[in-house]
Design an enzyme around this catalytic site. Structure first.
Site, PDB file in Angstrom:
ATOM      1  N   HIS A  42       0.787  -1.170  -0.086  1.00  0.00           N
ATOM      2  CA  HIS A  42      -0.094   0.070  -0.008  1.00  0.00           C
ATOM      3  C   HIS A  42       0.821   1.286  -0.070  1.00  0.00           C
ATOM      4  O   HIS A  42       0.244   2.394  -0.216  1.00  0.00           O
ATOM      5  CB  HIS A  42      -0.982   0.183   1.171  1.00  0.00           C
ATOM      6  CG  HIS A  42      -0.176   0.211   2.475  1.00  0.00           C
ATOM      7  ND1 HIS A  42      -0.011  -0.931   3.386  1.00  0.00           N
ATOM      8  CD2 HIS A  42       0.429   1.303   3.171  1.00  0.00           C
ATOM      9  CE1 HIS A  42       0.543  -0.411   4.598  1.00  0.00           C
ATOM     10  NE2 HIS A  42       0.908   0.792   4.427  1.00  0.00           N
ATOM     11  N   ASP A  99      -0.298  -7.530   0.978  1.00  0.00           N
ATOM     12  CA  ASP A  99       0.252  -6.193   1.096  1.00  0.00           C
ATOM     13  C   ASP A  99       1.640  -6.281   1.067  1.00  0.00           C
ATOM     14  O   ASP A  99       2.355  -6.143   2.035  1.00  0.00           O
ATOM     15  CB  ASP A  99      -0.241  -5.649   2.419  1.00  0.00           C
ATOM     16  CG  ASP A  99       0.003  -4.229   2.677  1.00  0.00           C
ATOM     17  OD1 ASP A  99       0.624  -3.552   1.811  1.00  0.00           O
ATOM     18  OD2 ASP A  99      -0.310  -3.399   3.820  1.00  0.00           O
ATOM     19  N   GLY A 156       3.845   6.176   8.846  1.00  0.00           N
ATOM     20  CA  GLY A 156       5.260   6.022   8.393  1.00  0.00           C
ATOM     21  C   GLY A 156       6.056   4.957   8.755  1.00  0.00           C
ATOM     22  O   GLY A 156       7.142   4.465   8.110  1.00  0.00           O
ATOM     23  N   SER A 214       4.680   1.828   7.953  1.00  0.00           N
ATOM     24  CA  SER A 214       4.469   0.815   6.977  1.00  0.00           C
ATOM     25  C   SER A 214       5.560   0.315   6.251  1.00  0.00           C
ATOM     26  O   SER A 214       6.326   0.895   5.794  1.00  0.00           O
ATOM     27  CB  SER A 214       3.320   1.485   5.970  1.00  0.00           C
ATOM     28  OG  SER A 214       2.018   1.551   6.549  1.00  0.00           O
ATOM     29  N   SER A 249       1.813  -3.820   7.985  1.00  0.00           N
ATOM     30  CA  SER A 249       0.680  -3.356   7.054  1.00  0.00           C
ATOM     31  C   SER A 249      -0.195  -2.097   7.691  1.00  0.00           C
ATOM     32  O   SER A 249      -0.227  -1.185   6.914  1.00  0.00           O
ATOM     33  CB  SER A 249      -0.063  -4.584   6.680  1.00  0.00           C
ATOM     34  OG  SER A 249      -1.248  -4.415   5.889  1.00  0.00           O
TER      35      SER A 249
END
Length: 478
Positions: free
Chosen positions: A197, A227, A308, A310, A325
């Site tokens: 993502h 993801d 941030g 992720s 995720s």
């Protein structure tokens, strides 16, 4: 004199034979005792669940005392579990029942802001709805749960289930900021593995905002559904110390392979916003309905995360586990965070960790469902006590790495220019290093020396005997 020589030969032969035996034992022990030479073993809980089947079990987990617990549905299965040395807990719903309930939930109309996972401890599929779920949607979902039966429990949760992209300012793209995960390779090119993502295919990434030279470009990935994404480094070269996960404060953890976690295991997450945090795995194969779409097969944990973080790495015991995720909450109040399993991502992308097990890039148990035993998951370079919230910005630093510029994006929580500190030597490559990773060379060396010395002694004893026979022959025929 002849008797003395005969005695000396016998002693030499006995010593040589004894040396051969001792040397062989040393070499055998060095090869057999080296941990990880054959990859991580299948945990007893997973093995028992596989053997007994989904109709007689309902998952396994690590209890607070470190013992393996297996949920079973009958007394016979409980007896089998106890004989294997694990703890049995008789439950009402089998794994088959729980999977059927989860399938029914997936088939129902999608409601953004909800998530569900199998809670092995409570023997239920727990459905959570965040603050964005309306009363009408909650009511409709509750009707589905009631139709399924007692195997489903519904509860409200604080905050919102969101992906952890931040539009602020380490890795940077025009759409926001994410964290680097792990460096991987397909055998020729170098890539960075991060969350799907974070950006679609074609996204250009930079190590720092305002850089004129790009770090790399996203070339593959999937979100929602899964993801994960793959960023090809523009120069095609893995970053320095690409097998190290930065944990802040000039420290890091070397990643030696990849595997899947177990419920109850203690795990660590590093991210560019909040640094290092730890928690425990509470469920596997979780489903989250983000506003952007549904993602399945996730690892559910009690580790906190914020925007941030992720794409940042989840790891334990020096093994890569997942990529951050999303979730709810924050690192002040706590919350739930979900991770994309790294083994499944690497299998789908046909890549492997860089430097995890030598030149071939293989890793123990990647995507195999095998997890290291021992619930705490402390890494060989485990963060020291009190480092629960280590500051980000260590920049590719790592224990046992040596010194050098801190520009490791792969595995780093954040880039930076700080110095790298370490307590050991760098990872070697080549055949010698490969052998040293399979056997304990500190034991093999002495063992081979003993064997060599023993062989020389045997040759010397035989030479002494041949010399004696030669002299005897000359006396008889001269």
């Amino acid at each position: 004199m002849r008797h003395a020589r005969r005695t000396a030969r016998r002693i030499t032969r006995l010593a040589a034979v004894g040396g051969l035996l001792c040397g062989s034992l040393l070499v055998t022990h060095a090869i057999a005792s080296e941990p990880g030479a054959l990859g991580p073993p299948v945990p007893v809980g997973e093995r028992l669940v596989t053997q007994l089947g989904t109709a007689r079990t309902a998952g396994s987990w690590l209890a607070a005392d470190g013992r393996t617990v297996v949920a079973v549905t009958d007394a016979g299965a409980a007896a089998d579990v106890r004989r294997a040395g694990a703890r049995a807990e008789v439950v009402r719903h089998s794994m088959r029942d729980l999977r059927s309930a989860a399938a029914t939930l997936r088939a129902a109309p999608r409601v953004a802001g909800t998530a569900w996972a199998m809670d092995y401890g409570s023997n239920e599929v727990v459905v959570r709805a965040d603050s964005t779920v309306s009363a009408a949607d909650w009511s409709r979902l509750a009707d589905v749960a009631r139709a399924i039966g007692a195997s489903v429990r519904m509860e409200r949760t604080r905050g919102t289930f969101t992906t952890r992209v931040d539009g602020a300012s380490p890795i940077f793209a025009s759409g926001g900021r994410c964290s680097a995960g792990f460096d991987v390779t397909d055998g020729s090119d170098a890539f960075l593995l991060t969350a799907g993502h974070c950006g679609p295919v074609g996204t250009t990434w930079f190590a720092r905002p305002g850089d004129a030279t790009a770090l790399g470009t996203t070339v593959s990935g999937t979100f929602p559904g899964n993801d994960f994404s793959l960023v090809r480094y523009d120069d095609g070269v893995p970053r320095a110390e690409s097998d190290v996960v930065a944990i802040g404060g000039g420290r890091g953890v070397r990643i030696t392979g990849a595997t899947d976690p177990v419920v109850g295991q203690r795990v660590f997450r590093s991210g560019s916003t909040t640094g290092l945090h730890s928690g425990r795995v509470t469920a596997l194969n979780a489903t989250v309905n983000y506003p952007e779409g549904t993602v399945t097969g996730l690892i559910q944990t009690t580790v906190c995360a914020e925007p941030g973080d992720s794409g940042g790495p989840l790891f334990a015991d020096g093994l890569a586990l997942g990529l951050t995720s999303g979730g709810n909450g924050n690192c002040d109040a706590g919350g739930t965070t979900f991770f994309q399993p790294v083994g499944a991502a690497m299998t789908a992308l046909d890549v492997r960790l860089v430097g995890a097990s030598g030149d071939d890039g293989s890793q123990a148990g990647a995507g195999s469902g095998q997890a290291r035993p021992g619930g705490d998951g402390s890494a060989p370079s485990t963060p020291p006590a009190g480092s629960e919230a280590g500051a980000p910005g260590g920049g590719g630093t790592g224990t046992g790495v040596g010194t050098g510029p801190g520009t490791n994006m792969g595995g780093a929580a954040e880039t930076g220019d700080g110095p790298v500190s370490g307590t050991g030597t760098s990872t070697d490559t080549g055949p010698v290093a490969a052998i040293s990773r399979v056997v304990n060379t500190r034991s093999v060396g002495p063992g081979l020396l003993v064997i060599g010395g023993s062989l020389i002694a045997l040759v010397a004893a035989r030479s002494m005997r041949s010399s004696r026979l030669s002299r005897r022959g000359r006396g008889a025929w001269s």
